[in-house]
Design a protein around this motif. Sequence first.
Motif: not given
Lengths: 271, 230, 216
Positions: B62-65, B74-77, B81-83, C31-34
């Motif tokens: 995520x930090x790399x993203x 940025x790419x879709x991947x 990964x930001x999540x 939410x369940x997954x998280x």
Amino acid sequence: MLEKIMNMDRRVIFILVALVVIFPTLVPVRMPITVSEPTRNLYDFIETLPSGSTIMIAFDYGPSSLAEPEPMAKAVMQHCFSKGIKIIGMTLLPNTPTLAHKLMRKIAAENNAVYGEDYVFLGYRPGTLQVILGMGTDISSVFETDYENKTVDEIPMMENITNYDQIDLLLDLASGSTTEAWIIYANTRYGVKIAAGVTAVIIAQMYPYLQTGQLIGLMPGYLGAAEYEKLLNAPGDGTIGLNTATYAHLLIIGLVILGNIAFFIQRRREG
Amino acid sequence: MEIIGIWVAAFLTLCIYSFLYRDNPFYRFAEHLFVGISVGYIIIISIHQGVIPLAWEPLSEAISALWAEIVGTTTPETRNALWGLFRILPIAIGLLFFARLSSRHTWLIRYPIAILIGFGAGVAIPNVLQANIFAQTRGTIEPFAAMNAGTLSVLDTFNAVLIVIGVICTLTYFFFSVEHRGPINWLSKVGIAFLMIGFGAAFGNTVMGRLALLIHRVGFLLNDWMGSIF
Amino acid sequence: MKRQIPLAFCFLFGIAMIFTQFSPHSYSQAVYKEVINWGLIISPFAMVLAVVTLIQTHVTRINLRTEHWQYSLIVFVGMIVMVLIGVPFGPQNSIVEWLYNNVQVPMDATMFSLLAFFIASAAFRAFRARSFEAFLLLATAMIVMIGNVPVGDLVWNKVMSWMPWTDGASWLRQWILDVLNNAARRGIILGVSLGVISQSIRIILGIERSYLGGGD
């Protein structure tokens, strides 16, 4: 005489126990084994699975109790590989990954199974409930990589496997309370079929689940391993172990009877 | 290396068996070495099979993203990964376990413990109810439907009745809200009898379990170790 | 802050896990997954508790020079060797695997196999039919033991050959486990499960707080 027997040094009993295990280990005997229904049910279930099916084996036993589940694992894996059934291995215990990985590798090599195509070992993740529930939604959300650090989504046999819906049977080889956890959280919540191979110590507590069908089969300790080996017509460690255990069982039964005879004689004397 | 391993394992096995004679330095050495090695192994596994794959890797991705986002590659991947940045929260809560190291801040470990306990309690209620109450009650009563339909053999009918009696009596024994007198006392006594049979069955199986462990070790000493000598 | 917020967290996570299991809505499932993910991420850190407690115990033994304190040094040697090799190189490192296979596994297995000797000794010394209940326990244990090994059926088929059925020892063992043991275990399962459910409700509602420990 009676006093002497009652106050026998416990080390004499230890020596007797050692002798009744050492002797049959050196001179093995083979006695006929009767196959019980719970073991047969598990065998029959795997026997009816078509080639290409997938079963998950949870190696939920540690080094302290490997004597009984290992022969079970060998017998079931041999059965699966011979029928072209794929195996996903994992464990809920932190002291087991190396043990389970080595065992899977060894049995696979004996059966010419290929890692990633016929079997895979996912490894361990902490948190029993979270792991069981997490795999119900998405196995790769819990195991993004396998034990060998390969990305799970890129492993050929995992291509079409997302969660328990694609798993035909979960076999828990257990020495503790994990089987109950699998029943309560994987079977009840996600409907995956569960079978167990458990150490003798916890056999008795499995029976209520067996009668309700929450467990479709059960291998009870050495006996279960020996029974499965008999069904496969491939005697192995379970058969050897069970035959060896016979003598020690007879010794312990004899000791209990002797102890009780001495107890009752003494009680009668004391009025 | 394999043969050295067998000899080391055999030596340590014998060190532990020396306890059967009496407590001695060889046993104490093996016992403490075992504790040290086991804890070391669990630390390794917790890090490599827990912290790294579940916390460190998604977070570093995520930090790399995020870096890619900043520098405009940025790419879709990477966007997906930001999540992983949201994992900072549970990681921070997990790190609170280290508060155990400071007596002033020990109270902070209540946060991760409370979350794990709440999680466990929440999942337990519906699933335990379903698996252990409803399914087990159904398992006790269901044979009577077959009995009613006339598809149950005499032995199975007898067994089904015994199970119902056993379950009711065992539960009565554990029912402490009323005084165990009169019929309740009798039911509870029958419950004790069932429990004793259950514990007896457990003991009989435990003998097998313990012997299995010994047979395994004797097999190692006689076949693997002695086999390497002769 | 020190007690109320953890209690609130406990309530929130507990309630979230109950309700999301009943709702198939995509938000609910997210939410369940998280929540499961949070649980997964937090769990590995719990290892700190066990390790710190063990280290503190042995450091105290060394500092106070209690009896056999020198052996506590061996605990640290074992642990440090494993950690120094295993943490940087992983559990599949050949030295870690060698130590696991040839030190940890044999010792763990042997330690528990000692129980075979003690159970035999205890069976001789303490397993007495002192009362009717003790007799039931003893008799059941003997039947199960004899039914667990092949010699049971072997003897039955020889001695009881006049009986209409064969393999009686294993049949009797199986019947005890299937019926009598089943009834007792089911009673225990029902009782324990009712306890688990009521305790879980108390935990979520903040009535049961012992897991928070003492202090303010």
